[in-house]
Motif scaffolding. Structure first.
Motif, PDB file in Angstrom:
ATOM      1  N   MET A 201       0.823  -1.206   0.000  1.00 27.91           N
ATOM      2  CA  MET A 201       0.000   0.000   0.000  1.00 27.91           C
ATOM      3  C   MET A 201       0.860   1.261   0.000  1.00 27.91           C
ATOM      4  SD  MET A 201      -3.165  -0.972  -0.094  1.00 27.91           S
ATOM      5  CE  MET A 201      -2.549  -2.306  -1.140  1.00 27.91           C
ATOM      6  N   SER A 202       1.981   1.227   0.730  1.00 20.58           N
ATOM      7  CA  SER A 202       2.879   2.377   0.800  1.00 20.58           C
ATOM      8  C   SER A 202       3.397   2.752  -0.583  1.00 20.58           C
ATOM      9  CB  SER A 202       4.054   2.074   1.735  1.00 20.58           C
ATOM     10  OG  SER A 202       4.981   3.134   1.749  1.00 20.58           O
ATOM     11  N   PHE A 203       3.847   1.758  -1.341  1.00 22.94           N
ATOM     12  CA  PHE A 203       4.326   2.021  -2.690  1.00 22.94           C
ATOM     13  C   PHE A 203       3.179   2.448  -3.603  1.00 22.94           C
ATOM     14  CE2 PHE A 203       8.096  -0.338  -1.397  1.00 22.94           C
ATOM     15  CZ  PHE A 203       9.089   0.388  -2.046  1.00 22.94           C
ATOM     16  N   ALA A 204       1.998   1.866  -3.403  1.00 23.62           N
ATOM     17  CA  ALA A 204       0.864   2.141  -4.291  1.00 23.62           C
ATOM     18  C   ALA A 204       0.457   3.611  -4.220  1.00 23.62           C
ATOM     19  CB  ALA A 204      -0.319   1.240  -3.928  1.00 23.62           C
ATOM     20  N   TYR A 205       0.237   4.137  -2.998  1.00 24.83           N
ATOM     21  CA  TYR A 205      -0.229   5.515  -2.933  1.00 24.83           C
ATOM     22  C   TYR A 205       0.876   6.508  -3.309  1.00 24.83           C
ATOM     23  CZ  TYR A 205       1.644   5.904   1.932  1.00 24.83           C
ATOM     24  OH  TYR A 205       2.430   5.932   3.058  1.00 24.83           O
ATOM     25  N   SER A 206       2.130   6.154  -3.051  1.00 23.43           N
ATOM     26  CA  SER A 206       3.217   7.042  -3.455  1.00 23.43           C
ATOM     27  C   SER A 206       3.301   7.141  -4.975  1.00 23.43           C
ATOM     28  CB  SER A 206       4.546   6.532  -2.884  1.00 23.43           C
ATOM     29  OG  SER A 206       4.531   6.517  -1.478  1.00 23.43           O
ATOM     30  N   LEU A 207       3.186   6.006  -5.648  1.00 19.52           N
ATOM     31  CA  LEU A 207       3.258   6.001  -7.109  1.00 19.52           C
ATOM     32  C   LEU A 207       2.038   6.658  -7.731  1.00 19.52           C
ATOM     33  CD1 LEU A 207       4.728   2.420  -7.673  1.00 19.52           C
ATOM     34  CD2 LEU A 207       5.892   4.610  -8.011  1.00 19.52           C
ATOM     35  N   ILE A 208       0.860   6.479  -7.125  1.00 19.09           N
ATOM     36  CA  ILE A 208      -0.344   7.141  -7.636  1.00 19.09           C
ATOM     37  C   ILE A 208      -0.190   8.657  -7.526  1.00 19.09           C
ATOM     38  CG2 ILE A 208      -2.798   7.578  -7.187  1.00 19.09           C
ATOM     39  CD1 ILE A 208      -3.070   4.626  -6.424  1.00 19.09           C
ATOM     40  N   GLY A 209       0.297   9.113  -6.370  1.00 20.36           N
ATOM     41  CA  GLY A 209       0.503  10.548  -6.188  1.00 20.36           C
ATOM     42  C   GLY A 209       1.499  11.111  -7.187  1.00 20.36           C
ATOM     43  N   LEU A 210       2.583  10.371  -7.435  1.00 21.23           N
ATOM     44  CA  LEU A 210       3.588  10.804  -8.411  1.00 21.23           C
ATOM     45  C   LEU A 210       2.992  10.839  -9.809  1.00 21.23           C
ATOM     46  CD1 LEU A 210       6.505  11.534  -9.144  1.00 21.23           C
ATOM     47  CD2 LEU A 210       7.014   9.077  -9.224  1.00 21.23           C
ATOM     48  N   GLY A 211       2.232   9.810 -10.152  1.00 18.86           N
ATOM     49  CA  GLY A 211       1.612   9.757 -11.475  1.00 18.86           C
ATOM     50  C   GLY A 211       0.620  10.886 -11.693  1.00 18.86           C
ATOM     51  N   LEU A 212      -0.211  11.177 -10.685  1.00 18.32           N
ATOM     52  CA  LEU A 212      -1.176  12.272 -10.815  1.00 18.32           C
ATOM     53  C   LEU A 212      -0.470  13.618 -10.946  1.00 18.32           C
ATOM     54  CD1 LEU A 212      -3.861  11.164  -8.179  1.00 18.32           C
ATOM     55  CD2 LEU A 212      -4.139  11.248 -10.656  1.00 18.32           C
ATOM     56  N   SER A 213       0.655  13.775 -10.223  1.00 13.42           N
ATOM     57  CA  SER A 213       1.419  15.021 -10.320  1.00 13.42           C
ATOM     58  C   SER A 213       1.994  15.202 -11.721  1.00 13.42           C
ATOM     59  CB  SER A 213       2.550  15.032  -9.286  1.00 13.42           C
ATOM     60  OG  SER A 213       2.046  15.010  -7.968  1.00 13.42           O
ATOM     61  N   ILE A 214       2.550  14.132 -12.286  1.00 12.56           N
ATOM     62  CA  ILE A 214       3.098  14.197 -13.644  1.00 12.56           C
ATOM     63  C   ILE A 214       1.995  14.547 -14.643  1.00 12.56           C
ATOM     64  CG2 ILE A 214       4.143  12.834 -15.497  1.00 12.56           C
ATOM     65  CD1 ILE A 214       5.659  11.276 -13.334  1.00 12.56           C
ATOM     66  N   ALA A 215       0.824  13.923 -14.483  1.00 15.40           N
ATOM     67  CA  ALA A 215      -0.300  14.202 -15.389  1.00 15.40           C
ATOM     68  C   ALA A 215      -0.744  15.656 -15.278  1.00 15.40           C
ATOM     69  CB  ALA A 215      -1.465  13.266 -15.064  1.00 15.40           C
ATOM     70  N   LYS A 216      -0.726  16.201 -14.067  1.00 15.34           N
ATOM     71  CA  LYS A 216      -1.127  17.590 -13.865  1.00 15.34           C
ATOM     72  C   LYS A 216      -0.120  18.545 -14.502  1.00 15.34           C
ATOM     73  CE  LYS A 216      -2.653  20.770 -10.190  1.00 15.34           C
ATOM     74  NZ  LYS A 216      -4.019  20.948 -10.724  1.00 15.34           N
ATOM     75  N   VAL A 217       1.166  18.228 -14.393  1.00 16.38           N
ATOM     76  CA  VAL A 217       2.203  19.069 -15.009  1.00 16.38           C
ATOM     77  C   VAL A 217       2.059  19.057 -16.527  1.00 16.38           C
ATOM     78  CG1 VAL A 217       4.685  19.317 -15.407  1.00 16.38           C
ATOM     79  CG2 VAL A 217       3.839  18.815 -13.116  1.00 16.38           C
ATOM     80  N   ILE A 218       1.835  17.888 -17.095  1.00 14.12           N
ATOM     81  CA  ILE A 218       1.716  17.766 -18.550  1.00 14.12           C
ATOM     82  C   ILE A 218       0.438  18.436 -19.053  1.00 14.12           C
ATOM     83  CG2 ILE A 218       1.426  16.120 -20.449  1.00 14.12           C
ATOM     84  CD1 ILE A 218       3.165  14.167 -18.870  1.00 14.12           C
ATOM     85  N   GLY A 219      -0.644  18.244 -18.309  1.00 14.27           N
ATOM     86  CA  GLY A 219      -1.936  18.763 -18.743  1.00 14.27           C
ATOM     87  C   GLY A 219      -2.103  20.255 -18.548  1.00 14.27           C
ATOM     88  N   GLY A 220      -1.304  20.866 -17.632  1.00 14.51           N
ATOM     89  CA  GLY A 220      -1.399  22.295 -17.373  1.00 14.51           C
ATOM     90  C   GLY A 220      -2.735  22.657 -16.723  1.00 14.51           C
ATOM     91  N   PRO A 221      -2.994  23.943 -16.444  1.00 13.11           N
ATOM     92  CA  PRO A 221      -2.068  25.068 -16.634  1.00 13.11           C
ATOM     93  C   PRO A 221      -0.912  25.011 -15.648  1.00 13.11           C
ATOM     94  CG  PRO A 221      -3.992  25.799 -15.430  1.00 13.11           C
ATOM     95  CD  PRO A 221      -4.255  24.369 -15.817  1.00 13.11           C
TER      96      PRO A 221
END
Length: 496
Positions: A201-221
């Motif tokens: 679970m520790s790895f799962a939520y960390s990776l989800i948070g990282l993935g959502l952050s990357i998607a937000k950076v790419i998607g902007g603004p």
């Protein structure tokens, strides 16, 4: 019948039976315990599992307070200090010789063997105080994540403009009720599935948070970021900038809370509960200290890379408005189901992690009471109870009362101070200097008998004193933050 209290990572007997069977001797180590089979590869993997946890949730906020220059620099500085002091501590696993000396199974054993005296008591106070603080912090974090699931669904249903306020307190009570049950389970260290699940679970939520952050950076603004972090006069006042900067340092220190478990990773049956279940302990040869140093370098390098990614990508995604907890502060609204999964993972992880940190406290108190009052039926008598589909459960009156009281106490304190970032910062500041810096350096100097005022003695002392000052100001900033938040706190609203 007399109660048999389980031995935990911080209280164990060191009287291994003498093995006389020559063939069986091949399956045991020099201390009579089962042969250790772990290598530097297994140790480094589990170091990563041990370090990456709820501390990662606040790193985007911490980088936002420090900025693009100081943020990564502080992360790297804590990484280097933690690695350096961990290598010193690895040499203390055996004493007096780091290769062939007597094994020390716990952190307190190491301090007792190398320093002795009142410093053993100080180590115990620091270590057990840290454990108590962590269980309170985990109650806060788990309840905030439970609330976030409810709020996420509310936002999805009614729109992002709706406040969807929810009190944390009912969810803290739910979390405490779960812990009341788990705390009464004997031989908790045998529940391997729960511990492994917590690590996943520790790895799962960390990776989800990282993935959502990357998607937000790419998607902007694109969010507003600066070299120095939050801007005085725009984001914060001058005094807030100072306090939050030091509080951010405390949060990063909490994320690197690793040295306190290093000795237990090297030992055999004295690991923190979930590490004990999923880690193969180090075999010798090669010498444990050499294998652990190699594992430490790989583990901390990997963890630092992950932290820099989560912190910096999170800052790039949210900018100077980064929330204190990037999965519950609602920088992400969609996909709401993925945010829900991440927060459920946090709650599941912390349900198991809470027991990791409270079991040593339970074992220590119960063992000490059993020694002091050996004839007390209230403390020592066990009463077997048959539970349908679960088998026989032995109930001990003292264990029932004491463990229940502890869980209730942590829940009440969490309700009184439900402030995520401030509490993490205080825990990091309070534990980093004594357990990660001071004791490893002092033990190294005592073991190697470094003369006073030599170059090595001087710069090690300077390092220790600098870290003490940083810990003190970080603790002061976190206490100031707690005091400020208490004044603003509305008990029926969720903490942001």
């Amino acid at each position: 019948m007399a109660g048999q209290f389980q031995k935990t990572s911080m209280y164990i007997e060191h009287n291994p039976a003498i093995i006389e069977n020559g063939d069986f001797r091949k399956n045991v180590d020099d201390d009579g315990r089962p042969k250790r089979t772990g290598t530097w590869m297994t140790a480094s993997a589990h170091i990563i599992t041990a370090v990456i946890g709820s501390g990662v949730l606040s790193l985007a906020w911490a980088i936002a307070q420090l900025g693009w220059v100081a943020g990564p620099a502080v992360l790297m500085a804590f990484s280097f200090i933690t690695y350096f002091t961990s290598t010193l501590l690895a040499d203390c696993y055996r004493s007096p010789d780091p290769v062939s000396g007597k094994r020390n199974y716990t952190y307190m054993d190491v301090v007792r063997a190398n320093l002795g005296g009142r410093k053993v008591l100080l180590c115990g106070l620091a270590q057990y105080g840290n454990l108590i603080g962590v269980t309170i912090g985990y109650t806060i974090t788990a309840s905030i994540s439970m609330v976030a699931v409810k709020r996420s669904n509310c936002f999805h249903k009614h729109g992002h403009h709706v406040k969807c306020h929810t009190s944390n307190n009912p969810f803290m009570i739910i979390f405490a009720c779960i812990q009341l049950f788990l705390s009464q389970i004997q031989n908790f260290h045998k529940l391997s599935w729960l511990s492994i699940l917590a690590a996943v679970m520790s790895f799962a939520y960390s990776l989800i948070g990282l993935g959502l952050s990357i998607a937000k950076v790419i998607g902007g603004p694109h969010a507003r970021t600066t070299l120095t972090g939050t801007t005085v006069g725009i984001d914060v006042s001058a005094s807030e900038k100072v306090w939050k900067t030091f509080q951010a340092i405390g949060d990063i220190a909490f994320a690197y809370a690793y040295s306190t478990v290093l000795v237990e990773i090297q030992a055999s049956h004295s690991l923190p509960i979930y590490l004990h279940l999923i880690i193969d302990t180090l075999k010798s040869p090669p010498a444990e200290n050499k294998a652990m140093k190699r594992a430490t370098s790989i583990g901390i390098a990997t963890t630092t890379l992950f932290y820099v990614l989560c912190g910096c990508v999170g800052y790039a995604a949210f900018g100077n408005d980064a929330p204190g907890n990037f999965l519950t502060g609602f920088g992400f609204y969609e996909p709401f189901w993925l945010v829900d999964i991440a927060n459920i993972c946090i709650a599941i992880h912390l349900i198991g992690a809470y027991q990791v940190f409270c079991q040593p406290i339970f074992g220590f108190v119960e063992s000490e009471c059993a020694k002091r009052w050996p004839d007390s039926n209230f403390i020592n008598s066990e009463y077997p109870i048959n539970i349908p589909f679960c088998g026989q459960l032995c109930v001990n009156s003292f264990r029932l009362v004491w463990r229940t009281a502890y869980v209730v106490m942590t829940a009440i304190l969490a309700m009184l101070f439900p402030f995520f970032n401030d509490f993490l910062g205080l825990l990091g500041a309070a534990s980093f200097w004594p357990l990660t810096v001071y004791f490893p350096i002092e033990m190294y100097m005592a073991r190697t008998k470094i003369p006073k005022f030599t170059f090595t003695w001087t710069w090690m002392k300077i390092l220790s004193w600098v870290c003490l000052v940083i810990s003190l100001v970080a603790a002061a900033a976190s206490i100031q933050g707690l005091a400020t938040d208490v004044k603003k706190y509305k008990p029926f609203h969720t903490e942001q």
